[in-house]
Design a protein around this motif. Structure first.
Motif, short mmCIF file in Angstrom:
data_model
loop_
_atom_site.label_atom_id
_atom_site.label_comp_id
_atom_site.label_asym_id
_atom_site.label_seq_id
_atom_site.Cartn_x
_atom_site.Cartn_y
_atom_site.Cartn_z
N ILE A 6 0.84 -1.21 0.00
CA ILE A 6 0.00 0.00 0.00
C ILE A 6 0.87 1.25 0.00
CG2 ILE A 6 -1.52 1.36 1.51
CD1 ILE A 6 -2.95 -1.35 2.14
N LEU B 284 3.95 1.42 -1.06
CA LEU B 284 4.62 1.49 -2.37
C LEU B 284 3.70 2.15 -3.40
CD1 LEU B 284 7.04 0.61 -4.26
CD2 LEU B 284 5.68 -1.45 -4.72
N ALA B 285 2.46 1.72 -3.41
CA ALA B 285 1.50 2.30 -4.36
C ALA B 285 1.30 3.78 -4.10
CB ALA B 285 0.16 1.55 -4.28
N ALA B 286 1.23 4.15 -2.83
CA ALA B 286 1.07 5.57 -2.50
C ALA B 286 2.26 6.37 -3.02
CB ALA B 286 0.93 5.74 -0.99
N LEU C 105 4.40 5.53 -5.48
CA LEU C 105 4.50 5.55 -6.95
C LEU C 105 3.43 6.44 -7.56
CD1 LEU C 105 5.36 1.84 -7.85
CD2 LEU C 105 6.88 3.77 -7.43
N ARG C 106 2.29 6.52 -6.91
CA ARG C 106 1.20 7.33 -7.45
C ARG C 106 1.27 8.78 -6.95
NH1 ARG C 106 -3.55 4.24 -5.30
NH2 ARG C 106 -4.73 5.98 -6.14
N GLU D 288 0.85 9.85 -4.01
CA GLU D 288 -0.22 10.13 -3.04
C GLU D 288 0.40 10.31 -1.67
OE1 GLU D 288 -4.29 7.83 -1.58
OE2 GLU D 288 -2.55 6.70 -2.18
N ASP E 171 10.48 2.73 -11.29
CA ASP E 171 9.22 2.74 -10.53
C ASP E 171 8.29 1.60 -10.94
OD1 ASP E 171 9.99 4.90 -9.08
OD2 ASP E 171 8.57 6.32 -9.97
N VAL F 84 3.53 -7.84 -1.21
CA VAL F 84 3.57 -6.44 -1.62
C VAL F 84 2.65 -6.22 -2.83
CG1 VAL F 84 5.07 -4.68 -2.67
CG2 VAL F 84 5.80 -5.88 -0.61
N ILE G 164 -0.13 -7.73 -3.31
CA ILE G 164 -1.48 -7.67 -2.75
C ILE G 164 -1.79 -6.26 -2.23
CG2 ILE G 164 -2.92 -8.47 -0.83
CD1 ILE G 164 -1.43 -11.22 -1.14
N GLY G 165 -0.86 -5.72 -1.47
CA GLY G 165 -1.07 -4.38 -0.91
C GLY G 165 -1.11 -3.32 -2.00
N ALA G 166 -0.21 -3.43 -2.96
CA ALA G 166 -0.18 -2.45 -4.04
C ALA G 166 -1.48 -2.49 -4.84
CB ALA G 166 1.03 -2.70 -4.94
N ALA G 167 -2.00 -3.70 -5.04
CA ALA G 167 -3.26 -3.83 -5.77
C ALA G 167 -4.41 -3.20 -4.99
CB ALA G 167 -3.56 -5.30 -6.05
N ALA G 168 -4.35 -3.34 -3.66
CA ALA G 168 -5.42 -2.74 -2.83
C ALA G 168 -5.41 -1.23 -2.93
CB ALA G 168 -5.24 -3.17 -1.38
N ASN G 169 -4.25 -0.68 -3.25
CA ASN G 169 -4.13 0.78 -3.34
C ASN G 169 -3.96 1.24 -4.78
OD1 ASN G 169 -4.10 3.40 -2.40
ND2 ASN G 169 -2.00 3.33 -1.63
N GLY G 170 -4.56 0.49 -5.71
CA GLY G 170 -4.73 1.04 -7.05
C GLY G 170 -3.77 0.62 -8.13
N LEU G 171 -2.75 -0.18 -7.81
CA LEU G 171 -1.84 -0.62 -8.87
C LEU G 171 -2.29 -1.97 -9.43
CD1 LEU G 171 1.70 0.36 -7.49
CD2 LEU G 171 0.10 1.71 -8.88
#
Lengths: 358, 327
Positions: A147, A149-151, A153-154, A156, B51, B66, B68-75
């Motif tokens: 989560i 990581l996604a924040a 990269l995006r 956010e 990235d 990771v 799983i978590g990244a998918a939960a937050n939009g990736l």
């Protein structure tokens, strides 16, 4: 540096909580109210269990202070919570209502986390950015890292806080998570709520060091051990960790030493493996009266305010209990629903940047 | 149409999806500059950067967790497990987490991740670079399991897997990477998950299989055709969800069913197909549902003579077809 103030002579001082924390008095009373609510919901769950109305309780009593202090430094709606089964205070801080907590306790259809599919205290709430949790311990550390990581990269601005016990901290997933978070300087905070026991196994048989936070050095991140019964001490540590995360300076490892006031769960009897002295010492470290006394001593909580909070909490717990007990069970026909995506499910489309799960 | 090797089709599928969807990332061991140990991700790092093409530590559980978590937050993470043999440290994340996040959250969280892994024997990979792992995952509700056999399907199924809202295990038989070629359209196309295809039509025996064994079954069918045995070959392409209708339609036509896989037989995927046929097409059968599968060793041993003895071959399949046809 974040432990309770001690003078040069060794005599304890009671610094003003407002001055110490920078939080206004009303906010401090809110934190106390949150802890009292978490405690009262938890106590009610035990009564419901012992009277045969719910199958299972896994308790958060003794952990409320650390969680309330930590969460006071977070921003619900922006930040993500990866809870575990003692995260009652944290999920309330993130916006779950007493009714929602009790719907889950009873396994009702309207339980927002799982629709009655998960055991009690296996929290989740997409609307509050509380990620779905499971029973294998420590797995959520990796989800927090993903989560974060996604924040990052995006682009956010958000922090992922992941909570677990010291028992879970020994899992390989936690090592893998901290290592990756350290490499990529991710906006993530790990909170270990060290209550000294993994069910029955004492810390000295679980952990080769006294303070878990020293492990942080292996991941190139700050590690702080804090008294988990000191609400504002926890808040101050977390405030710094959040600032670091949002500044792009990476993760923080926080160990809060807490006390477990109950058995591991409603199926555990801790007098079998803990001495009377140990249990008495643990009861002496209850964060709820400690924080109450701190506010009282500073003149921030008078008898009338305390009584009002107690009355409000009692009303909320009664209402939540009645509401959830009367709520509908899940329909058995839904048993195999949501194994795979259905048209209105989350995750059927990538959410837009900055958006949470639908 | 261009002719592509199996791995080129996979690489193009990854590249095209990354161009299409800015939320897609690739992560795994050596997937960056090196482009993966088999070069499945070659060129992605140069085009998409650090990235979106992430070299990970040697931590398979992390790669999946990771994701799983990244998918939960939009990736849209596409994870590479370097060899299917090394997927076991991630089993808890795959089975306890990815497969049931949707179920346990009552549909309020999803897990749109794809996990690619090379599997299978025949390249001297020995015990830890040659295993077949599909049966472990096919057992798990919440997962989808894809095993393509042609470059066309590899690309089309990969694109479907990446776009799918649920976790997909995408298994690539590594012996096919450079030995199998085929035509692949230049433009946008997908192949739907959960649909088998009849690769060769026949009337006497149905061979149900997937992956590399499809090619061996076609070879075997050619060998026995001269003897008057017309073999139908069903390529499952996705083993979960299983396209029962295509399997049953074929068996109802031929009355004979041979299931072939390289994975060992006991508790293998062939048992599921055999049970399906026995339950749903019993009245049509004109012979025992038969399985031809790997021997009861944990994986292929290293020494060439041992590996050769382990492997399913077109000739072994031809023998099984003849035996069943003669029943």
């Amino acid at each position: 540096m974040y432990s309770r103030g001690v003078t040069n002579s060794g005599a304890p001082t009671m610094p003003d909580p407002v001055a110490r924390s920078g939080l206004p008095a009303a906010r401090l009373r809110e934190i106390y109210r949150l802890m009292a609510l978490a405690r009262a919901l938890d106590e009610r769950a035990w009564i419901l269990n012992r009277s045969g109305r719910v199958h299972f309780v896994i308790s958060a009593q003794g952990h409320e202070g650390a969680e309330a202090g930590i969460c006071a430094a977070l921003t619900p709606g922006r930040d993500w919570l990866l809870p575990y089964y003692r995260s009652m205070a944290a999920v309330l801080a993130f916006g779950m209502t007493p009714r929602e907590v009790m719907l889950q306790q009873f396994g009702r259809a309207d339980d927002p986390g799982s629709g009655g599919r998960q055991m009690p205290a296996h929290y989740g709430g997409a609307a509050h950015r509380i990620f779905s949790s499971s029973s294998p311990v420590g797995t959520q550390a990796l989800h927090a890292v993903g989560i974060a990581l996604a924040a990052k990269l995006r682009g956010e601005s958000a922090v992922a806080i992941v909570m677990m016990g010291e028992g879970a901290s020994n899992q390989g997933d936690v090592h893998e998570a901290l290592n990756f978070a350290g490499i990529h300087r991710l906006p993530m905070v790990l909170l270990i709520e060290n209550n000294g026991y993994a069910i029955s196994v004492p810390a000295e048989k679980q952990i080769a060091v006294r303070d878990l936070a020293v492990r942080a050095a292996g991941y190139n991140m700050p590690g702080v051990t804090v008294d988990g019964t000191d609400v504002l001490g926890c808040y101050l540590v977390m405030r710094e960790a959040v600032a670091r995360a949002l500044a792009g300076d990476g993760p923080t490892f926080i160990e809060a030493k807490v006390t477990r006031l109950t058995g591991h769960s409603s199926d555990d009897q801790q007098t079998k493996y803990r001495t009377a002295d140990d249990l008495a010492e643990g009861r002496g470290r209850d964060p709820l009266p400690a924080f109450r006394d701190e506010l009282r001593a500073a003149g921030l909580l008078d008898a009338a305010a305390e009584a009002a909070i107690a009355a409000e909490v009692r009303g909320l717990v009664d209402d939540a209990t009645d509401f959830a007990e009367a709520a509908a069970d899940p329909d058995p026909a839904t048993l195999t629903r949501h194994v795979y995506a259905e048209p209105d499910d989350a995750g059927t489309l990538s959410p837009p940047p900055g958006g949470g799960p639908s | 149409m261009a002719v592509r090797t199996f791995i080129e089709a996979i690489r193009e599928g990854l590249r095209d999806e990354m161009r299409r969807d800015a939320a897609m990332i690739v992560l795994g061991e050596d997937v960056g500059k090196k482009g993966g140990v088999f070069f499945a991700t070659d060129g992605l790092w140069a085009e998409f950067g650090d990235d979106r093409v992430i070299d990970t530590p040697l931590t398979e559980s992390m790669i999946v967790g990771v994701s799983i978590g990244a998918a939960a937050n939009g990736l849209r993470p596409v994870a590479e497990i370097q060899f299917a043999d090394f997927i076991f440290p991630a089993m808890n994340q795959i089975i306890s987490e990815a497969a049931r996040i949707r179920y346990r959250s009552n549909g309020t969280f999803g897990c749109p991740i794809t996990i690619r892994a090379p599997f299978g024997a025949g390249v001297h990979g020995a015990l830890y670079h040659s295993q077949s792992v599909e049966a472990f995952f096919a057992h798990v509700p919440g997962l989808k399991v894809v095993i393509p056999s042609t470059p066309y399907d590899a690309k089309g199924l990969l694109r479907s897997a990446i776009r799918d809202p649920d976790p997909v295990i995408y298994l690539e038989h590594k012996k096919m990477y450079r030995s199998v070629r085929g035509e692949v359209p230049d433009g946008e196309y997908t192949v739907p998950l959960g649909r088998a295809t009849v690769t060769r039509e026949g009337s006497r025996v149905t061979v149900v299989t997937y992956g590399l064994m499809v090619h061996y079954a076609l070879d075997a069918a050619e060998r026995v055709a001269g003897e008057g045995i017309e073999t139908e070959v069903v390529d499952l392409r996705t083993i979960r969800p299983l396209d029962a209708a295509t399997v049953l339609a074929s068996v109802r036509k031929t009355g004979k069913c041979l299931v072939v896989h390289e994975d060992n037989r006991f508790g293998g995927f062939g048992a599921e197909v055999a049970a399906l046929v026995a339950e749903e097409a019993f009245d049509y059968l004109d012979g025992p549902v038969t399985r031809l599968a790997g021997p009861e060793s944990p994986a292929a041993p290293y020494a060439s003579v041992l590996e050769d003895a382990f492997l399913i071959t077109p000739e072994k399949i031809a023998v099984a077809i003849r035996t069943l046809a003669a029943y």
